[in-house]
Scaffold this motif. Structure first.
Motif, short mmCIF file in Angstrom:
data_model
loop_
_atom_site.label_atom_id
_atom_site.label_comp_id
_atom_site.label_asym_id
_atom_site.label_seq_id
_atom_site.Cartn_x
_atom_site.Cartn_y
_atom_site.Cartn_z
N ASP A 10 66.14 -59.76 65.07
CA ASP A 10 67.20 -59.16 65.86
C ASP A 10 68.38 -58.76 64.97
N LEU A 27 68.32 -65.18 69.15
CA LEU A 27 66.99 -65.76 69.39
C LEU A 27 67.20 -67.16 69.94
N SER A 44 64.82 -69.94 65.80
CA SER A 44 65.59 -69.89 67.03
C SER A 44 66.60 -71.02 67.12
#
Length: 262
Positions: free
Chosen positions: A112, A48, A134
């Motif tokens: 993810d 990310l 992120s």
């Protein structure tokens, strides 16, 4: 009394970590039992990577993202139904905004494989809320280090901070037909340098790894999988670094090192 959590950095390797029986997978299956159970997990993943904003998952029940292709079918049948933690996500957004960065809450974004695959091994009961944050290759290592520092106070609230990336991540070398003759030696020199700098608490050297570390660009053609370590280092403060796992995959090119701070 609140428990102060350590900070972890994990090399998550390939998605097959979820189904293989390797030194790294066995390590992660035992890792949760060595930690005091946190009330929540905040995790940076190399997958990310946001340019200018700090993206924060804020959904109550984020889904898993199968962000990989051509792997065995059983991988696409795995789930990780841990809850999100919207209240914590909003608190993190406030902390990030107060530090001068732009925070973006995303209630639809899933996790993810750099998040759910290692967590599935470490905490298989999926009963600990998770918030993903992120990293930013565009803004560089210093920004990611400072972001880790911003979130460090969460540790005192029984929140476990994790960076999930890779100590080495040259996929072109691993999967390419033409191998660098001394590639494994170049990877080992880099991992040894990182271990030495972390053990000596030389944060500046790690942040400046692109110019200071041996074979930096060979081991990280892009920065995304190294920056979760930098963020974790920022959150670690003055805590000692201990390498709690070391193994290799893919002809001694993909290092699976893991570190605990505090």
């Amino acid at each position: 009394m609140n428990k102060t959590q350590p900070v972890l950095f994990l090399s998550h390797g390939g998605p097959t970590l979820a189904i293989e029986n390797s030194h790294a997978s066995q390590f992660m299956k035992l890792l949760g039992g060595t930690l005091n159970k946190p009330k929540a997990i905040v995790i940076f993943s190399g997958h990310l990577d946001s340019d200018d904003d700090v993206v924060i998952t804020s959904g109550a029940s984020p889904s898993v993202i199968y962000d990989f292709y051509g792997f065995p079918k059983p991988l696409y049948e795995l789930t990780y139904p841990a809850p999100g933690e919207p209240d914590l996500a909003y608190k993190i957004a406030d902390m990030v905004s107060a530090s001068g960065y732009k925070a973006v809450l995303d209630e639809d974004l899933g996790w993810d494989h750099g998040v759910w695959i290692p967590l599935r091994l470490i905490y298989p009961d999926a009963d600990i809320p998770v918030v993903q944050i992120s990293i930013s290759s565009k803004q560089g290592a210093k920004m990611n280090y400072e972001l880790g520092k911003v979130l460090a106070p969460l540790r005192e609230e029984n929140v476990l901070l994790i960076g999930s990336g890779a100590i080495t991540h040259n996929l072109r070398e691993i999967f390419g037909r033409q191998k660098t003759p001394n590639g494994s030696a170049m990877a080992e020199a880099f991992t040894d340098w990182i271990a030495q700098k972390l053990e000596n608490k030389d944060h500046e050297a790690v942040v400046n790894y692109l110019t200071d570390a041996p074979n930096a660009r060979f081991n990280h053609p892009t920065d995304d999988h190294f920056l979760p370590l930098v963020a974790a280092l920022g959150a670690s403060g003055e805590d000692d670094a201990v390498r709690i796992h070391q193994s290799w995959q893919d002809d001694k090119l993909l290092a699976m090192d893991a570190y605990r701070f505090g």
